[in-house]
Motif scaffolding. Structure first.
Motif, PDB file in Angstrom:
ATOM      1  N   THR A 154      -0.016 -18.547   9.236  1.00 38.22           N
ATOM      2  CA  THR A 154      -0.197 -17.980  10.365  1.00 38.22           C
ATOM      3  C   THR A 154      -1.706 -17.686  10.907  1.00 38.22           C
ATOM      4  OG1 THR A 154       0.450 -15.732  12.120  1.00 38.22           O
ATOM      5  CG2 THR A 154      -0.013 -15.241   9.321  1.00 38.22           C
ATOM      6  N   SER A 155      -2.153 -17.227  12.498  1.00 39.30           N
ATOM      7  CA  SER A 155      -3.765 -17.312  12.056  1.00 39.30           C
ATOM      8  C   SER A 155      -3.354 -15.368  12.411  1.00 39.30           C
ATOM      9  CB  SER A 155      -3.914 -17.605  13.892  1.00 39.30           C
ATOM     10  OG  SER A 155      -3.320 -17.784  14.587  1.00 39.30           O
ATOM     11  N   SER A 156      -2.431 -15.179  12.597  1.00 40.66           N
ATOM     12  CA  SER A 156      -2.173 -13.585  12.848  1.00 40.66           C
ATOM     13  C   SER A 156      -2.235 -12.386  11.772  1.00 40.66           C
ATOM     14  CB  SER A 156      -0.893 -12.727  13.938  1.00 40.66           C
ATOM     15  OG  SER A 156      -0.553 -11.776  12.875  1.00 40.66           O
ATOM     16  N   ASP A 157      -3.372 -11.574  11.492  1.00 39.84           N
ATOM     17  CA  ASP A 157      -3.832 -10.813  10.091  1.00 39.84           C
ATOM     18  C   ASP A 157      -2.369  -9.755  10.502  1.00 39.84           C
ATOM     19  OD1 ASP A 157      -5.710 -11.796  10.075  1.00 39.84           O
ATOM     20  OD2 ASP A 157      -6.576 -10.722  10.895  1.00 39.84           O
ATOM     21  N   VAL A 158      -1.414  -9.395  11.100  1.00 40.30           N
ATOM     22  CA  VAL A 158      -0.683  -8.387  11.391  1.00 40.30           C
ATOM     23  C   VAL A 158       0.527  -9.167  10.894  1.00 40.30           C
ATOM     24  CG1 VAL A 158       0.713  -6.575  12.916  1.00 40.30           C
ATOM     25  CG2 VAL A 158      -1.603  -6.915  13.162  1.00 40.30           C
ATOM     26  N   ASN A 159       1.167 -10.167  10.824  1.00 38.34           N
ATOM     27  CA  ASN A 159       2.371 -10.676  10.850  1.00 38.34           C
ATOM     28  C   ASN A 159       1.302 -11.121   9.000  1.00 38.34           C
ATOM     29  OD1 ASN A 159       2.930 -10.871  13.108  1.00 38.34           O
ATOM     30  ND2 ASN A 159       3.545 -12.921  13.695  1.00 38.34           N
ATOM     31  N   ALA A 160       0.720 -11.654   8.898  1.00 39.31           N
ATOM     32  CA  ALA A 160       1.050 -12.193   6.729  1.00 39.31           C
ATOM     33  C   ALA A 160       0.404 -10.333   6.956  1.00 39.31           C
ATOM     34  CB  ALA A 160      -1.462 -12.645   7.135  1.00 39.31           C
ATOM     35  N   GLY A 161      -0.265  -9.316   6.962  1.00 37.17           N
ATOM     36  CA  GLY A 161       0.206  -8.094   6.683  1.00 37.17           C
ATOM     37  C   GLY A 161       1.932  -7.593   6.045  1.00 37.17           C
ATOM     38  N   ARG A 162       2.350  -7.809   7.463  1.00 32.47           N
ATOM     39  CA  ARG A 162       3.306  -7.381   7.112  1.00 32.47           C
ATOM     40  C   ARG A 162       4.568  -8.110   5.880  1.00 32.47           C
ATOM     41  NH1 ARG A 162       6.644  -2.917   7.560  1.00 32.47           N
ATOM     42  NH2 ARG A 162       8.436  -3.183   8.631  1.00 32.47           N
ATOM     43  N   PHE A 163       4.039  -9.381   6.599  1.00 28.95           N
ATOM     44  CA  PHE A 163       4.875 -10.074   5.368  1.00 28.95           C
ATOM     45  C   PHE A 163       4.834 -10.266   3.391  1.00 28.95           C
ATOM     46  CE2 PHE A 163       4.563 -14.507   2.521  1.00 28.95           C
ATOM     47  CZ  PHE A 163       6.150 -15.203   2.826  1.00 28.95           C
ATOM     48  N   MET A 164       3.267 -10.542   3.551  1.00 31.07           N
ATOM     49  CA  MET A 164       2.862  -9.761   2.260  1.00 31.07           C
ATOM     50  C   MET A 164       3.367  -8.286   1.852  1.00 31.07           C
ATOM     51  SD  MET A 164      -0.739 -11.471   2.835  1.00 31.07           S
ATOM     52  CE  MET A 164      -1.879 -12.491   1.280  1.00 31.07           C
ATOM     53  N   GLN A 165       3.694  -7.836   2.413  1.00 32.83           N
ATOM     54  CA  GLN A 165       3.586  -6.452   1.925  1.00 32.83           C
ATOM     55  C   GLN A 165       4.742  -6.205   1.479  1.00 32.83           C
ATOM     56  OE1 GLN A 165       3.448  -3.045   1.639  1.00 32.83           O
ATOM     57  NE2 GLN A 165       2.246  -2.686   2.676  1.00 32.83           N
ATOM     58  N   LEU A 166       5.787  -6.432   2.801  1.00 37.02           N
ATOM     59  CA  LEU A 166       7.798  -6.711   2.808  1.00 37.02           C
ATOM     60  C   LEU A 166       8.319  -7.642   1.512  1.00 37.02           C
ATOM     61  CD1 LEU A 166       8.824  -7.013   5.877  1.00 37.02           C
ATOM     62  CD2 LEU A 166       8.841  -5.239   4.111  1.00 37.02           C
ATOM     63  N   VAL A 167       7.730  -9.236   1.227  1.00 36.30           N
ATOM     64  CA  VAL A 167       8.352 -10.402   0.441  1.00 36.30           C
ATOM     65  C   VAL A 167       7.776  -9.595  -0.999  1.00 36.30           C
ATOM     66  CG1 VAL A 167       7.776 -12.259  -0.739  1.00 36.30           C
ATOM     67  CG2 VAL A 167       7.728 -12.054   2.059  1.00 36.30           C
ATOM     68  N   ASP A 168       8.542  -9.550  -1.803  1.00 30.69           N
ATOM     69  CA  ASP A 168       8.916  -8.803  -3.064  1.00 30.69           C
ATOM     70  C   ASP A 168       9.063  -9.703  -4.216  1.00 30.69           C
ATOM     71  OD1 ASP A 168       9.451  -6.921  -5.346  1.00 30.69           O
ATOM     72  OD2 ASP A 168      11.522  -6.159  -5.065  1.00 30.69           O
ATOM     73  N   SER A 169       8.270 -10.669  -4.245  1.00 29.29           N
ATOM     74  CA  SER A 169       7.389 -11.935  -5.113  1.00 29.29           C
ATOM     75  C   SER A 169       6.264 -11.464  -5.928  1.00 29.29           C
ATOM     76  CB  SER A 169       7.795 -13.450  -4.690  1.00 29.29           C
ATOM     77  OG  SER A 169       8.364 -13.519  -3.372  1.00 29.29           O
ATOM     78  N   ALA A 170       6.524 -12.417  -7.081  1.00 34.88           N
ATOM     79  CA  ALA A 170       4.758 -12.150  -7.562  1.00 34.88           C
ATOM     80  C   ALA A 170       4.163 -12.264  -6.892  1.00 34.88           C
ATOM     81  CB  ALA A 170       5.075 -12.696  -9.070  1.00 34.88           C
ATOM     82  N   GLY A 171       3.720 -13.171  -6.657  1.00 32.19           N
ATOM     83  CA  GLY A 171       2.656 -13.662  -5.596  1.00 32.19           C
ATOM     84  C   GLY A 171       3.609 -13.757  -4.280  1.00 32.19           C
ATOM     85  N   VAL A 172       2.109 -13.268  -3.170  1.00 34.72           N
ATOM     86  CA  VAL A 172       2.727 -13.330  -1.852  1.00 34.72           C
ATOM     87  C   VAL A 172       1.399 -14.020  -1.204  1.00 34.72           C
ATOM     88  CG1 VAL A 172       4.615 -11.697  -1.760  1.00 34.72           C
ATOM     89  CG2 VAL A 172       2.141 -11.932  -1.626  1.00 34.72           C
TER      90      VAL A 172
END
Lengths: 452, 452
Positions: free
Chosen positions: A366-384
């Motif tokens: 994504t080029s959206s900082d908002v969507n990237a931030g949301r994804f990296m926050q919500l995905v419950d994995s060792a690496g986001v």
């Protein structure tokens, strides 16, 4: 060999190894590096035996490549050892220094875990990496490598063990286990072995996890996802998907599932590019009906001959193999096959990944900082990840020098595990005769002052 | 209630709870503290029911004291919540910030563990402490308290849950389990529950550890040692032994075993003091033959009437109860009984502790810095103490505000577990389309630069 007896001896020398100075541990590593280089001809000769045996038994080329221990691999492991020596000592770090009250000082200090059982695949370089990580961090390893490299493992172990003894490590500080049935003995050494790190197939790791009460660090599955967001740059997406799928298909950090935003622009413009790229690179697509129906449509469009606008001539996806499956059939392929489904939002993507993934490594394009931030926050994995290949999930690529494995557990260590994951800590409390009774009856009271 | 279904829902809201801001989590804690105070009469009324039931069923006074939730306990838990609010946010801390290459940034960031199952004893204040530690750290707790406090637990849970919903936490972020058989359902929720923290009897914790594949944090035994070194100050030793044994005999951090240096000065001068102190305080001594033969000798000396030199009149150990046992019979008493044996050195003491202890908390009494350092280095326990009571091993006394339990595992968290033990981390990697292929073929290379 009765594994339990040997491990019991190791347990009793483990505190002596933990007490060795940083200098002593680094000196041992230097001696290991020298000895490996001095005895390289013997090592290569033993490796030849393993390679010959593999050839006689028709072992696949890809596996033979991993068995091989040659000048290049020797150079790599020696470079790894030299890097390990330069890393900051993981032991003896004070992570809390607090005056509970006058003359009552609490310190939390990092220390080795102790006895660590590591069961790894048939890769002689892995034996060197794992042993030297343990030496650097003051741990005592019990090593069981793949049987295809028995001869190479035996000489490597003997060289490393003798070098650490020469450096002043106590006898019994390292142990090699050769028989497969001894793994079961090792699994029963609860209370003696502090941690098990199994590496290998999904089924093997699952077997270890299900058959021991010793804490296990590792990962069974590696179902990594890439989510192509509505704000994705399409070229970046294609480039990353191809790398994450193809650069090493058998790796646990290879991508297995694509989640694609249902946005019409993506359907119109990204799907044709994707279909073309997959076809061109021989990747089979297993999509939900929504995906494959769209692919069908492009094939129709193609037959209506307006394809030139979408595909360059050498990209026409004539050879795309694809089939329709339900998303419950998505799985770890470790092969040039990829699952795909549409999702409506970052949240839906994260939810799907959390439910169906293996908490290993997942990426948003994504080029959206908002969507990237949301994804990296919500995905419950060792690496986001954002806008880079899932294949980066690796101790060496993270700058850890090496790794003993990758953990998908959330307890202790997560992701690639280097030196940091091989230490624990202890609390040291020093007083001048203080009793809890004095604090309980109000005679004294804590003042909790952190000391810099 | 089908526990698995409820836990599955919790698992899906856990990332939303993890994403709540520090302000939101602190606001929730404020609302919890207010609600507990506003509804104290209802809480006390429910607690009355539990107390009445206990009285009708002849529950022991000591246990009733723990069941009671009165003004004093309310004040303590509210003070605890206020302290939690002031502690630094454990979530979102960047513990690694590294440029792997240009525009390829790796961050390691602390985050909540997720879904935590906590099974605890019949203490209503424990329910409040555990819930609020989870709220502060963004975790979702599944709570199962002791059945003797069912009514109090039910109202406390309802008050806390409603307060966090009011603060904007998602529904299903906390769960109370009331039936004992639901514990077994919970143990099967592998993949949904990230961590189990059992508190309670040795047998109960062991049962949990043996019947689940979910990681377990806690301790079964608490066999703590005090080693009286040849350089011990005798008065300090006696004072600490009495506190560590008697201040709360049922605690896991109470001392169970004395190791005493075999030095003749100690035999001559410390043993009489010890024997006297044990007798005077009604502590039974279970010693090896070497210890009890010496005690016999003092009794003989006493009958030879040269006791005045050694014992003050009110200290004559006429009533000392003691027996001879083998050191393999040393155990956790949780009662005014203590084991004792002689050892020849710090090293022998450490070795005995490592083999026979439970890696909980062990102490040396010495004025020698060298011996103290050696002991604290070699003893492989969560807490290694010098000249203070083992009873200090506690989250509150360490300044953690509260604790969810004490861990004797070396994995993840060790010793008293406060907020720090309730977090894990994830790696976030942000790039601009980088692939591993580019690094593998030499087109690009890592430069590993840590960013301040």
């Amino acid at each position: 060999m009765v594994v339990r007896d040997e491990v019991r001896k190791m347990k009793s020398v483990a505190p002596l190894v933990a007490a060795l100075s940083n200098e002593k541990r680094c000196e041992a590593l230097k001696l290991v590096a020298e000895a490996l280089q001095d005895k390289k001809d013997e090592i290569f000769a033993e490796n030849r035996k393993d390679l010959d045996y593999a050839a006689e038994n028709g072992v696949a080329e890809a596996i033979v490549k991993r068995l091989k221990f040659d000048e290049g691999k020797l150079r790599d492991v020696v470079a790894g050892i030299e890097q390990l020596i330069t890393l900051e000592d993981p032991i003896g770090r004070i992570t809390l220094n607090r005056e509970l009250d006058e003359d009552l000082i609490l310190k939390r200090i990092t220390c080795p875990i102790g006895v660590i059982g590591i069961i790894f695949e048939a890769r002689p370089d892995a034996l060197v990496q794992i042993s030297t990580l343990c030496i650097r961090s003051g741990n005592c390893p019990v090593l069981k490598g793949g049987k295809e490299t028995t001869n190479t493992n035996r000489i490597l172990f003997s060289i490393i063990y003798n070098a650490v003894l020469e450096a002043g490590f106590p006898e019994g500080c390292m142990l090699a286990v050769e028989q497969h049935n001894e793994i079961d003995e090792l699994l029963k050494c609860e209370g003696l072995v502090d941690l098990l790190i199994p590496r290998g197939s999904n089924a093997f790791v699952r077997y270890i996890m299900d058959n021991t009460h010793i804490p296990v660090m590792g990962h069974a599955d590696g179902i990594c996802h890439i989510y192509v967001d509505e704000w994705a740059d399409f070229e970046t997406a294609i480039k990353i998907i191809l790398d994450a799928k193809l650069q090493y298909t058998a790796a646990c950090n290879a991508v297995e599932t694509l989640l694609i935003n249902r946005n019409q622009l993506i359907k119109d413009n990204f799907i044709p590019l994707l279909v073309s790229a997959l076809a061109e690179n021989g990747i089979k697509l297993r999509g939900t009906a929504e995906v494959t129906e769209l692919v069908d449509k492009y094939y129709e469009r193609e037959s209506q001959s307006d394809t030139e606008e979408i595909y360059a001539p050498d990209q026409v996806p004539e050879k795309l193999k694809y089939e329709t499956i339900d998303d419950s059939e998505f799985k770890e392929y470790l092969a040039p096959v990829i699952s795909a489904k549409f999702v409506g939002s970052v949240e839906e993507a994260a939810d799907f990944i959390n439910q169906h993934g293996s908490h290993h490594t997942d990426c948003i394009i994504t080029s959206s900082d908002v969507n990237a931030g949301r994804f990296m926050q919500l995905v419950d994995s060792a690496g986001v990840y954002r806008n880079c290949s899932t294949r980066f999930a690796d101790g060496f690529r993270y700058g850890f020098g090496a790794e003993v494995g990758i953990s998908t557990s959330k307890i202790h260590a997560r992701g690639p595990v280097g030196l940091d994951g091989l230490v624990t800590y202890k609390y040291m409390l020093s007083g001048r005769g203080q009793t809890v009774g004095e604090y309980a009856n109000g005679e004294k009271s804590f003042h909790f002052k952190d000391i810099d």
